[in-house]
Design a protein around this motif. Sequence first.
Motif, short mmCIF file in Angstrom:
data_model
loop_
_atom_site.label_atom_id
_atom_site.label_comp_id
_atom_site.label_asym_id
_atom_site.label_seq_id
_atom_site.Cartn_x
_atom_site.Cartn_y
_atom_site.Cartn_z
N GLY A 1 0.79 -1.21 0.06
CA GLY A 1 0.02 0.06 -0.11
C GLY A 1 0.89 1.42 -0.07
N LEU A 2 2.07 1.08 0.50
CA LEU A 2 3.07 2.35 0.27
C LEU A 2 4.02 2.16 -0.79
N GLY A 3 3.70 1.25 -1.78
CA GLY A 3 4.59 1.38 -3.04
C GLY A 3 5.71 0.63 -2.81
N VAL A 4 5.94 -0.37 -1.70
CA VAL A 4 7.20 -1.05 -1.72
C VAL A 4 6.71 -2.52 -2.03
N HIS A 5 7.44 -2.81 -3.09
CA HIS A 5 7.42 -4.37 -3.57
C HIS A 5 8.06 -5.26 -2.67
N GLY A 6 7.36 -6.56 -2.42
CA GLY A 6 8.02 -7.45 -1.65
C GLY A 6 9.24 -7.95 -1.99
N PHE A 7 9.54 -7.99 -3.43
CA PHE A 7 10.93 -8.26 -4.02
C PHE A 7 11.97 -7.53 -3.57
N TRP A 8 11.67 -6.15 -3.38
CA TRP A 8 12.88 -5.20 -2.93
C TRP A 8 13.01 -5.43 -1.45
N THR A 9 12.10 -5.81 -0.68
CA THR A 9 12.42 -5.96 0.69
C THR A 9 13.23 -7.21 0.75
N ASP A 10 12.95 -8.33 0.17
CA ASP A 10 13.59 -9.45 0.31
C ASP A 10 14.88 -9.46 -0.10
N CYS A 11 15.24 -8.65 -1.22
CA CYS A 11 16.58 -8.54 -1.57
C CYS A 11 17.21 -7.38 -0.56
N GLY A 12 16.54 -6.71 -0.15
CA GLY A 12 17.30 -5.87 0.96
C GLY A 12 17.53 -6.94 2.32
N LEU A 13 16.91 -7.75 2.58
CA LEU A 13 17.12 -8.52 3.78
C LEU A 13 18.42 -9.68 2.97
N ASP A 14 18.27 -9.85 1.98
CA ASP A 14 19.17 -11.00 1.53
C ASP A 14 20.77 -9.94 1.55
N ALA A 15 20.77 -8.80 1.11
CA ALA A 15 21.96 -8.03 1.15
C ALA A 15 22.31 -7.71 2.56
N TYR A 16 21.44 -7.46 3.43
CA TYR A 16 21.68 -7.28 4.78
C TYR A 16 22.40 -8.69 5.53
N ARG A 17 22.24 -9.82 5.01
CA ARG A 17 22.76 -11.00 5.48
C ARG A 17 23.78 -11.34 4.65
N PHE A 18 24.74 -10.52 4.58
CA PHE A 18 25.94 -10.52 3.34
C PHE A 18 26.69 -11.75 3.47
N TRP A 19 26.68 -12.29 4.88
CA TRP A 19 27.82 -13.52 5.13
C TRP A 19 27.35 -14.67 4.50
N GLN A 20 25.92 -14.81 3.92
CA GLN A 20 25.14 -15.72 3.35
C GLN A 20 25.59 -15.62 1.73
N GLY A 21 26.23 -14.69 1.40
CA GLY A 21 26.53 -14.48 -0.12
C GLY A 21 25.51 -13.90 -0.87
N ALA A 22 25.78 -13.30 -2.05
CA ALA A 22 24.81 -12.37 -2.78
C ALA A 22 23.80 -13.53 -3.51
N ASN A 23 22.65 -12.83 -3.43
CA ASN A 23 21.34 -13.42 -4.37
C ASN A 23 21.53 -13.19 -5.60
N PRO A 24 21.77 -14.10 -6.47
CA PRO A 24 21.95 -13.88 -8.01
C PRO A 24 20.41 -13.29 -8.50
N VAL A 25 19.42 -13.65 -8.09
CA VAL A 25 18.31 -13.19 -8.51
C VAL A 25 18.28 -11.70 -8.52
N CYS A 26 18.64 -11.40 -7.26
CA CYS A 26 18.51 -9.94 -6.85
C CYS A 26 19.67 -9.06 -7.69
N GLU A 27 20.57 -9.55 -8.04
CA GLU A 27 21.76 -9.05 -8.81
C GLU A 27 21.29 -8.88 -10.15
N VAL A 28 20.69 -9.83 -10.62
CA VAL A 28 20.20 -9.84 -12.22
C VAL A 28 19.18 -8.73 -12.35
N ALA A 29 17.99 -8.74 -11.32
CA ALA A 29 16.89 -7.85 -11.52
C ALA A 29 17.28 -6.51 -11.28
N GLY A 30 18.44 -6.30 -10.25
CA GLY A 30 18.62 -4.95 -10.10
C GLY A 30 17.72 -4.14 -9.48
#
Length: 265
Positions: A236-265
């Motif tokens: 409702g505030l304009g934030v896509h769940g994909f962006w949030t999930d990619c933010g969480l993946d980046a936050y947990r940097f020790w788990q390695g980068a998520n290739p889906v988020c890197e490709v989608a940009g």
Amino acid sequence: MITGTTPAGHRVSPIFLGIVAVTSVSGWAVWAGFAEQPGFAVFLFVTAAWIASLCLHEYAHARTALHSGDITVGAKGYLTLNPFAYTHALLSIVLPVLFVIMGGIGLPGGAVFIERGRIRGRWRHSLISAAGPLTNVLFAVVCTAPFWLDALDGVPPAFRNALAFLALLQVTAAILNFLPVPGLDGYGVIEPWLSHSARRAVEPFAPFGLIAVFALLWVPELNRAFFDAVYAILRGLGVHGFWTDCGLDAYRFWQGANPVCEVAG
């Protein structure tokens, strides 16, 4: 005599200013693409901003209490925005950050002890309790402003995702804090309106309210329902769940980068 100086108990703590500085520098590093893998910068940015929001949450309680009649909050250091002034460092900083790392959940941290006997009027007591989570609501509105204002042009994907994840933390914190569970702010809002016998009956459970909420969130069905509501608010505030999930993946940097988020940009 009026000197024009700010009392020591009302001055902004250098510790809080340091947290703001870390937030600013790490946010710039994420925005500027300082590193090829921005995960560590995202971690610093979100963690520092989250701790700053915890400080502002507790400050809102204390400032409202001050204007409602509890003049002791200044001497206790609650108006300095120093996170170490709010109960214990373990509760104020370590546990909330661990909750974020473990489940991406913005659970409340420290607490301020208000001398309720100094405050008159049930509305004032309710407002003191509501002031904290309302700060999280305001923080969420600010974090999501670029999204609901459709002002994302030129915003780097890494910064957008980090901001989306930070917004998720604020939304979860606001919802959880407003739950009418003993020990949480939501119960503090309704407590002044309960009978004396009801308050006495509930009082022994207050220390376990937060633990119970955290335990319930590990139940898959409840966890799914909770995050469905969180993501619906974010949409409702304009934030896509994909962006949030990619933010969480980046936050947990020790788990390695998520290739889906890197490709989608």
